[in-house]
Every structure is written in C-alpha cells, then in structure tokens.
Scaffold this motif. Structure first.
Motif, PDB file in Angstrom:
ATOM      1  N   PRO A 151       0.808  -1.237   0.000  1.00 22.27           N
ATOM      2  CA  PRO A 151       0.000   0.000   0.000  1.00 22.27           C
ATOM      3  C   PRO A 151       0.836   1.280   0.000  1.00 22.27           C
ATOM      4  CG  PRO A 151      -0.972  -1.592   1.477  1.00 22.27           C
ATOM      5  CD  PRO A 151       0.360  -2.160   1.062  1.00 22.27           C
ATOM      6  N   TYR A 152       2.044   1.223   0.558  1.00 20.08           N
ATOM      7  CA  TYR A 152       2.906   2.406   0.589  1.00 20.08           C
ATOM      8  C   TYR A 152       3.285   2.859  -0.821  1.00 20.08           C
ATOM      9  CZ  TYR A 152       7.058   5.272   1.279  1.00 20.08           C
ATOM     10  OH  TYR A 152       7.976   6.294   1.234  1.00 20.08           O
ATOM     11  N   TYR A 153       3.371   1.904  -1.751  1.00 19.01           N
ATOM     12  CA  TYR A 153       3.843   2.200  -3.102  1.00 19.01           C
ATOM     13  C   TYR A 153       2.709   2.493  -4.075  1.00 19.01           C
ATOM     14  CZ  TYR A 153       8.116   0.374  -1.152  1.00 19.01           C
ATOM     15  OH  TYR A 153       9.204   0.190  -0.355  1.00 19.01           O
ATOM     16  N   ILE A 154       1.486   2.425  -3.603  1.00 21.31           N
ATOM     17  CA  ILE A 154       0.329   2.706  -4.453  1.00 21.31           C
ATOM     18  C   ILE A 154      -0.086   4.156  -4.246  1.00 21.31           C
ATOM     19  CG2 ILE A 154      -2.055   2.098  -4.992  1.00 21.31           C
ATOM     20  CD1 ILE A 154      -1.460  -0.702  -3.881  1.00 21.31           C
ATOM     21  N   LYS A 155       0.003   4.957  -5.304  1.00 15.73           N
ATOM     22  CA  LYS A 155      -0.264   6.385  -5.193  1.00 15.73           C
ATOM     23  C   LYS A 155      -1.656   6.677  -4.677  1.00 15.73           C
ATOM     24  CE  LYS A 155       2.953   7.890  -8.787  1.00 15.73           C
ATOM     25  NZ  LYS A 155       3.081   8.606 -10.079  1.00 15.73           N
ATOM     26  N   ARG A 156      -2.632   5.895  -5.109  1.00 17.87           N
ATOM     27  CA  ARG A 156      -4.018   6.167  -4.762  1.00 17.87           C
ATOM     28  C   ARG A 156      -4.481   5.440  -3.511  1.00 17.87           C
ATOM     29  NH1 ARG A 156      -7.023   6.157 -10.711  1.00 17.87           N
ATOM     30  NH2 ARG A 156      -5.751   7.824 -11.629  1.00 17.87           N
ATOM     31  N   SER A 157      -3.532   4.893  -2.775  1.00 15.59           N
ATOM     32  CA  SER A 157      -3.892   4.220  -1.534  1.00 15.59           C
ATOM     33  C   SER A 157      -4.063   5.277  -0.444  1.00 15.59           C
ATOM     34  CB  SER A 157      -2.792   3.221  -1.145  1.00 15.59           C
ATOM     35  OG  SER A 157      -3.138   2.532   0.029  1.00 15.59           O
ATOM     36  N   ASN A 158      -5.310   5.594  -0.124  1.00 19.94           N
ATOM     37  CA  ASN A 158      -5.595   6.734   0.753  1.00 19.94           C
ATOM     38  C   ASN A 158      -6.117   6.351   2.134  1.00 19.94           C
ATOM     39  OD1 ASN A 158      -4.900   8.641  -1.261  1.00 19.94           O
ATOM     40  ND2 ASN A 158      -6.891   8.334  -2.244  1.00 19.94           N
ATOM     41  N   GLY A 159      -5.981   5.095   2.502  1.00 22.06           N
ATOM     42  CA  GLY A 159      -6.423   4.696   3.835  1.00 22.06           C
ATOM     43  C   GLY A 159      -5.676   5.459   4.909  1.00 22.06           C
ATOM     44  N   SER A 160      -6.318   5.656   6.046  1.00 17.70           N
ATOM     45  CA  SER A 160      -5.710   6.458   7.111  1.00 17.70           C
ATOM     46  C   SER A 160      -4.411   5.843   7.621  1.00 17.70           C
ATOM     47  CB  SER A 160      -6.705   6.635   8.262  1.00 17.70           C
ATOM     48  OG  SER A 160      -7.101   5.367   8.787  1.00 17.70           O
ATOM     49  N   TYR A 161      -4.365   4.503   7.702  1.00 13.57           N
ATOM     50  CA  TYR A 161      -3.153   3.853   8.193  1.00 13.57           C
ATOM     51  C   TYR A 161      -2.002   4.045   7.198  1.00 13.57           C
ATOM     52  CZ  TYR A 161       0.118   0.269   9.727  1.00 13.57           C
ATOM     53  OH  TYR A 161       1.251  -0.387  10.140  1.00 13.57           O
ATOM     54  N   THR A 162      -2.288   3.796   5.928  1.00 13.65           N
ATOM     55  CA  THR A 162      -1.256   3.968   4.901  1.00 13.65           C
ATOM     56  C   THR A 162      -0.797   5.419   4.846  1.00 13.65           C
ATOM     57  OG1 THR A 162      -2.191   2.173   3.582  1.00 13.65           O
ATOM     58  CG2 THR A 162      -0.723   3.703   2.459  1.00 13.65           C
ATOM     59  N   ALA A 163      -1.738   6.346   4.948  1.00 16.58           N
ATOM     60  CA  ALA A 163      -1.387   7.774   4.930  1.00 16.58           C
ATOM     61  C   ALA A 163      -0.465   8.122   6.082  1.00 16.58           C
ATOM     62  CB  ALA A 163      -2.654   8.617   4.990  1.00 16.58           C
ATOM     63  N   SER A 164      -0.727   7.547   7.250  1.00 15.06           N
ATOM     64  CA  SER A 164       0.129   7.828   8.411  1.00 15.06           C
ATOM     65  C   SER A 164       1.526   7.251   8.224  1.00 15.06           C
ATOM     66  CB  SER A 164      -0.509   7.261   9.687  1.00 15.06           C
ATOM     67  OG  SER A 164      -0.523   5.841   9.675  1.00 15.06           O
ATOM     68  N   ILE A 165       1.614   6.084   7.562  1.00 14.26           N
ATOM     69  CA  ILE A 165       2.916   5.472   7.288  1.00 14.26           C
ATOM     70  C   ILE A 165       3.695   6.325   6.300  1.00 14.26           C
ATOM     71  CG2 ILE A 165       4.074   3.495   6.254  1.00 14.26           C
ATOM     72  CD1 ILE A 165       2.971   3.044   9.095  1.00 14.26           C
ATOM     73  N   LYS A 166       3.017   6.786   5.239  1.00 17.57           N
ATOM     74  CA  LYS A 166       3.678   7.639   4.249  1.00 17.57           C
ATOM     75  C   LYS A 166       4.181   8.924   4.900  1.00 17.57           C
ATOM     76  CE  LYS A 166       1.254   6.014   0.118  1.00 17.57           C
ATOM     77  NZ  LYS A 166       0.387   6.363  -1.033  1.00 17.57           N
ATOM     78  N   GLU A 167       3.393   9.478   5.787  1.00 21.81           N
ATOM     79  CA  GLU A 167       3.797  10.709   6.473  1.00 21.81           C
ATOM     80  C   GLU A 167       5.001  10.465   7.366  1.00 21.81           C
ATOM     81  OE1 GLU A 167       1.877  13.982   9.590  1.00 21.81           O
ATOM     82  OE2 GLU A 167       0.588  12.521   8.586  1.00 21.81           O
ATOM     83  N   ARG A 168       5.016   9.335   8.058  1.00 18.53           N
ATOM     84  CA  ARG A 168       6.137   9.013   8.950  1.00 18.53           C
ATOM     85  C   ARG A 168       7.434   8.804   8.162  1.00 18.53           C
ATOM     86  NH1 ARG A 168       9.344   9.937  12.574  1.00 18.53           N
ATOM     87  NH2 ARG A 168      10.180   8.221  13.836  1.00 18.53           N
ATOM     88  N   VAL A 169       7.331   8.068   7.039  1.00 22.20           N
ATOM     89  CA  VAL A 169       8.511   7.825   6.194  1.00 22.20           C
ATOM     90  C   VAL A 169       9.035   9.144   5.636  1.00 22.20           C
ATOM     91  CG1 VAL A 169       9.337   6.753   4.070  1.00 22.20           C
ATOM     92  CG2 VAL A 169       7.855   5.468   5.624  1.00 22.20           C
ATOM     93  N   GLU A 170       8.122  10.015   5.216  1.00 19.12           N
ATOM     94  CA  GLU A 170       8.515  11.315   4.676  1.00 19.12           C
ATOM     95  C   GLU A 170       9.231  12.148   5.741  1.00 19.12           C
ATOM     96  OE1 GLU A 170       8.777  14.326   1.676  1.00 19.12           O
ATOM     97  OE2 GLU A 170       8.428  12.161   1.647  1.00 19.12           O
ATOM     98  N   GLU A 171       8.760  12.086   6.961  1.00 22.05           N
ATOM     99  CA  GLU A 171       9.406  12.822   8.064  1.00 22.05           C
ATOM    100  C   GLU A 171      10.844  12.339   8.267  1.00 22.05           C
ATOM    101  OE1 GLU A 171       6.953  12.149  11.436  1.00 22.05           O
ATOM    102  OE2 GLU A 171       5.448  13.646  10.881  1.00 22.05           O
ATOM    103  N   ILE A 172      11.028  11.025   8.235  1.00 19.46           N
ATOM    104  CA  ILE A 172      12.375  10.464   8.423  1.00 19.46           C
ATOM    105  C   ILE A 172      13.271  10.853   7.253  1.00 19.46           C
ATOM    106  CG2 ILE A 172      13.717   8.350   8.710  1.00 19.46           C
ATOM    107  CD1 ILE A 172      11.154   7.058   9.851  1.00 19.46           C
ATOM    108  N   LYS A 173      12.719  10.764   6.036  1.00 20.42           N
ATOM    109  CA  LYS A 173      13.499  11.117   4.848  1.00 20.42           C
ATOM    110  C   LYS A 173      13.969  12.570   4.920  1.00 20.42           C
ATOM    111  CE  LYS A 173      11.814  12.532   0.998  1.00 20.42           C
ATOM    112  NZ  LYS A 173      11.019  12.668  -0.249  1.00 20.42           N
ATOM    113  N   LEU A 174      13.061  13.470   5.271  1.00 19.59           N
ATOM    114  CA  LEU A 174      13.407  14.889   5.356  1.00 19.59           C
ATOM    115  C   LEU A 174      14.432  15.140   6.460  1.00 19.59           C
ATOM    116  CD1 LEU A 174       9.919  16.555   4.808  1.00 19.59           C
ATOM    117  CD2 LEU A 174      11.804  16.366   3.180  1.00 19.59           C
TER     118      LEU A 174
END
Length: 232
Positions: A82-105
């Motif tokens: 789900p992390y690699y699917i652009k249109r995956s908008n579930g709240s859990y996946t969104a929170s994971i994407k946000e967390r990964v982005e925070e670490i990357k930045l």
C-alpha cells in the motif's frame, strides 16, 4: 497479500523492489553525518533501518546517487505494498507515508548539503548587472524573472512538474529559461539538461534543468549571452 519472500531484505533491495528518488540532483552527501545518524556501510551502500510501528519498518539505502526507500512488514519481510500505491488513501497507509517522509526529510536535513544553484546564479547577476529578481505572477511564488535595464526579461526561473520536460522522475524541478541564438540553442539541446523552451519561443529561448549535472560556469556564460541579446 503479496507472495511471501524467502530472500533477505538486502536481496529485495538489490532487485529493485523499492522506491527510487533523485535526491542527488539537488543534494550532496555528507558521509560523516550519515554515519553519525546511524547508517551502516555495507556492500550495497549505506543502510539505515528503523522500526515505524509494531508491524512495519523502513530501510533507507544510499549508494551511487541512489536514494532507496523500502517499507516492509516486520514479521514476513514482505514489501508493504500500500505504501507504493499512489491512490492508496487509507488512514493507516497515509500515516505510514507521512512518517517515512518525516524520516526522509530529517536525513536530508542532517546528512546532506542542499545545492542552492539559484542563489549562486542570483548572486552572479546581482554583482555583474545589478539585477534582482522580480515576481510577475502572485500565484506562482517559485517563478521569478530577471530584467535588463531597458525592462526586458533576459531570464526566467521556474519550478515545474518534471512531466513538462518528459523526465522519468516524480515531483518538481527547477528550470531556467534563457535567450540565445537559434544555432547555439540547436547545438545545446540534449533533452537531458537542455530542452526546447518551456512556455516561451522555442527558436530563441532554451530551458535549462538546474541540478548537479550542470556546468555552472557555462550557465553563467549563457546568462551573459541572454543579457546581451535582450538589452538591444
């Protein structure tokens, strides 16, 4: 659920099952800071693993101008699809994407130097021509023009989607439009760094992709050419 993988996370990464990002277009790596951050040097590059929650972890691999991000399940070592699917908008996946982005930045902030090519070029034109940037469009804060003393544009800086240059990457890129002679423009265009002008006359203008691949001294010469052609 994807088929369970029997190979290690290292092998998964080397097989290309992870997100590729062109970080090195605009940043330079500080190896000492990378080690201090917690990266470990391995055969496949510098590697940093971090647990995100009870179920998932993220692995960052940096090697040969490649910034690799792999999000995987802790129990199966499977890639978290789900992390690699652009249109995956579930709240859990969104929170994971946000967390990964925070670490990357955070990694970019602490382990890389930002190349500010625009700042260097603006310093050049300010010193040589007394030019400062002007913002012709309130809507586009990343767009600014440089004008000659007779109030004509000789350069336009923009931040546009990579799609407009047909680049095989995501996100936005910094570009610079300059004026030059048609014969010179024809010789320069390679569709890698130099492109037919975006949103300007393609016969008399050229678009330059501003990243680590450019020859900054050549760009300054091209700016001089544009200034001289425009001030007439």
């Amino acid at each position: 659920m994807a088929k369970k993988m029997t190979k290690s996370i290292l092998q998964i990464s080397l097989r290309g099952n992870s997100m590729k990002e062109d970080i090195f277009d605009n940043y330079k790596l500080n190896v000492k800071s990378l080690i201090d951050y917690g990266f470990i040097e391995k055969e496949n590059g510098y590697v940093y693993d971090k647990v995100i929650d009870d179920d998932l972890s993220v692995k960052f691999t940096i090697k040969d101008k490649l910034f690799d991000i792999l999000v995987y399940e802790n129990d199966t070592l499977e890639k978290f699809l789900p992390y690699y699917i652009k249109r995956s908008n579930g709240s859990y996946t969104a929170s994971i994407k946000e967390r990964v982005e925070e670490i990357k930045l955070d990694i970019l902030d602490k382990c890389f130097y930002k190349n500010d090519l625009k700042k260097e070029l603006l310093g050049y034109v300010k010193e040589k021509y007394g030019t400062t940037e002007e913002y012709p469009w309130e809507k586009y804060k990343e767009y600014f023009a440089l004008k000659t003393k007779n109030d004509k544009w000789y350069a336009l800086f923009m931040n546009v989607s990579s799609d407009v240059l047909k680049l095989e990457k995501e996100g936005n890129v910094d570009i610079l439009n300059l004026k030059n002679k048609p014969k010179i423009i024809e010789k320069l265009i390679d569709n890698k760094t130099y492109f037919p002008a975006y949103h300007m006359n393609k016969k008399h203008w050229i678009t330059i992709l501003l990243n680590n691949n450019i020859d900054i001294e050549l760009i300054k010469m091209l700016i001089d050419d544009s200034y001289e052609l425009t001030k007439r």
